[in-house]
Design an enzyme around this catalytic site. Structure first.
Site, PDB file in Angstrom:
ATOM      1  N   ASP A   1      -7.641  -0.807  -1.717  1.00 21.87           N
ATOM      2  CA  ASP A   1      -6.373  -0.771  -2.466  1.00 21.87           C
ATOM      3  C   ASP A   1      -5.438  -1.913  -2.074  1.00 21.87           C
ATOM      4  OD1 ASP A   1      -7.305   1.701  -3.485  1.00 21.87           O
ATOM      5  OD2 ASP A   1      -6.438   2.756  -1.784  1.00 21.87           O
TER       6      ASP A   1
ATOM      7  N   GLU B   1      -4.513   4.808 -12.812  1.00 22.92           N
ATOM      8  CA  GLU B   1      -3.755   4.800 -11.567  1.00 22.92           C
ATOM      9  C   GLU B   1      -3.526   3.360 -11.121  1.00 22.92           C
ATOM     10  OE1 GLU B   1      -6.389   7.134  -9.170  1.00 22.92           O
ATOM     11  OE2 GLU B   1      -7.790   5.471  -8.814  1.00 22.92           O
TER      12      GLU B   1
END
Length: 524
Positions: free
Chosen positions: A15, A188
């Site tokens: 991420d 997301e």
């Protein structure tokens, strides 16, 4: 043509989020249940990265007590505005429970960073910040639609203004997008950018495994409506098949260099020994250009490669960290992590100078607790670990050794303990919570040299009573249980030092003289 090798951050660094300040680049990644939280890196050339420290390095910032495996800190975003760095992220309490979103600030990326500003009425995960030209700051994240899920993992991307003076969300929540694919799975990781007067919304969708992807939409207004690109997904590897060496790419963030080039950082994995990802999700770098107002990733190829042309930036390498930590500094190196927030005075670099001392705690690594553990990421498919441990167990419940840790339910532990009043060294495999002793050998000394060699999924274990005089303990143990593909979850394998009194009270300890990790520098 000069090239660089992907991943730029090997091992469990998922991420990624990036920002540029002048000629300097900064990057952060997720850390889940590990402490300190959110490593922050600095680069001058986008290829070579130097860790400055961690954003969340105090217990007042990060309380991970009893946090289950693969919960905790998800998907940080790093931004800079008018002299202040902002890191915003989600604290996931449990996989199905509460999500808490907060941000911290600093004027220096090395810290200190502030204590958290917790945001109320901020559902969902993966928050990001965008600073518009008029000075307003906007929060964007994902959430379950107001009317509830109509299909599994249905989410929508939403926006709200953030009042930085009051540290609170203000105004109405606005739904921006629900993904590029009809009934998109898990939209997301949203980020908003403004490029040539238009607002671009970059997201991840398709889940975090093989079908992961990056998609994009744009609008003339930050509040929408947003038009998806006809070329979505702009980045995915799901069409390349499972034989391609880089898998499940997604969750991107973009940056423009001071010379006008555009680059994306994103996560991906390198399966090996079959479809197994012991290294977890890693950070990759890929260039892109703009055509007709839309990004084109790695033009002509549309995918991330293991070797790619370098950015047109002056190369800046950093001093390499030594392969062997002799524990002769006042503080632990940034490579070391605890599992959950450290509680109690259970480790020391001072009680015996030149050694890392771990005190035995009742907590174990087989439960969601702060066990007496200090570890580092596995960053290579092929590696060698060596250490010298001094330990004489006094009771049968006392144990200490070296662990390969995927989660509380999946691990390999090489540990010393008493059995029938005799000291033994054992290799214990824990798989799906069930334990099996793979090998056992009597031990008559207090000092033991330990070596672990990994060649792909084959992990071999050696021990010795003298330096470089190795005895084979057990060879070619299948390491695939250390992959997320078997264990589940979102983290990569850790290798570390461990001690426990296994539910009992103990004043005993173990000393580690040094710890060496050497990875294969030529592997891809």
């Amino acid at each position: 043509m000069e090239t660089f090798k992907n991943p730029i951050l090997p091992g469990f660094y998922p991420d990624p989020s990036i920002c540029r300040v002048g000629d300097d680049y900064y990057l952060v990644t997720s850390t889940f249940e590990y402490f300190p939280g959110v490593p922050i890196f600095h680069s001058k050339d986008l290829v070579h990265w130097n860790q400055l420290g961690h954003v969340l390095d105090r217990s007042s910032q990060l309380n991970l007590d009893e946090t289950p495996c693969s919960c905790g800190i998800y998907a940080p975003t790093l931004r800079y505005h008018e002299g202040i760095f902002y890191m915003i992220t989600t604290f996931v309490v449990t996989r199905t429970g509460e999500r808490k979103n907060f941000y911290v600030t600093a004027t220096d990326p090395e810290g200190p960073w502030s204590d958290p500003y917790w945001l109320q009425s901020a559902p969902g995960i993966d928050p990001s910040l965008f600073f518009d030209d008029d000075g307003k700051c906007y929060y964007t994240g994902n959430r379950v639609p107001a009317g509830g899920e109509q299909y599994p993992k249905q989410r929508e991307i939403w926006l709200q203004e953030l009042d930085l003076d009051k540290q609170e969300l203000v105004g109405e929540k606005i739904v921006l997008w629900d993904g590029a694919v009809k009934q998109a799975i898990a939209p997301e990781g949203p980020h908003i950018y403004k490029v040539e007067g238009k607002y671009y919304l970059l997201i991840a969708e398709g889940g975090t495994s093989f079908t992961h992807s990056v998609t994009i939409s744009r609008s003339k207004s930050i509040k929408g409506p947003y038009e998806p690109s006809m070329t979505n997904p702009i980045l995915t590897h799901r069409h390349l098949g499972k034989g391609y060496p880089i898998s499940n790419v997604g969750h991107g963030d973009i940056v423009q260099t001071q010379y006008g080039e555009w680059w994306m950082v994103c996560l991906g994995s390198r399966p090996y020994g079959g479809d197994f990802r012991n290294l977890g999700r890693e950070t990759f770098l890929v260039p892109f250009t703009w055509e007709d107002g839309w990004p084109v990733i790695n033009p002509g190829k549309g995918m991330i490669e293991l070797e790619m042309p370098k950015p047109k930036l002056k190369e800046r390498k950093w001093s390499l960290s030594p392969a062997c930590d002799h524990f002769d500094k006042e503080k632990l190196s940034h490579i070391w992590n605890f599992v959950r927030t450290p509680r109690g005075d259970y480790w020391s670099l001072k009680e015996r100078p030149g050694f890392l001392r771990l005190k035995l705690k009742p907590e174990t690594i087989m439960e969601p607790s702060n066990a007496s553990f200090i570890g580092r990421r596995q960053q290579h498919k092929n590696f060698v670990v060596r250490t010298l441990m001094e330990f004489t167990p006094l009771e049968e419940w006392e144990s200490a050794g070296v662990i390969l840790l995927q989660s509380s339910q999946y691990q390999l532990r090489l540990e010393c303990r008493l059995q029938n009043n005799n000291k033994v060294v054992q290799l214990i495999r824990r798989s799906d919570g069930r334990e099996e002793t793979l090998q056992e050998h009597p031990l008559n000394v207090s000092k033991i040299f330990i070596k672990i060699e990994a060649v792909g999924q084959q992990y071999s274990f050696y021990y010795g009573e003298k330096s470089e005089e190795w005895n084979t303990f057990i060879e070619n143990v299948d390491g695939s249980i250390l992959s997320t593909d078997i264990a589940g979850g979102f983290v990569g394998t850790y290798i570390g030092m461990y001690a426990s009194s296994n539910g009992q009270t103990s004043d005993h300890y173990v000393d580690f003289d040094w710890f060496e990790y050497v990875g294969d520098p030529y592997e891809q």
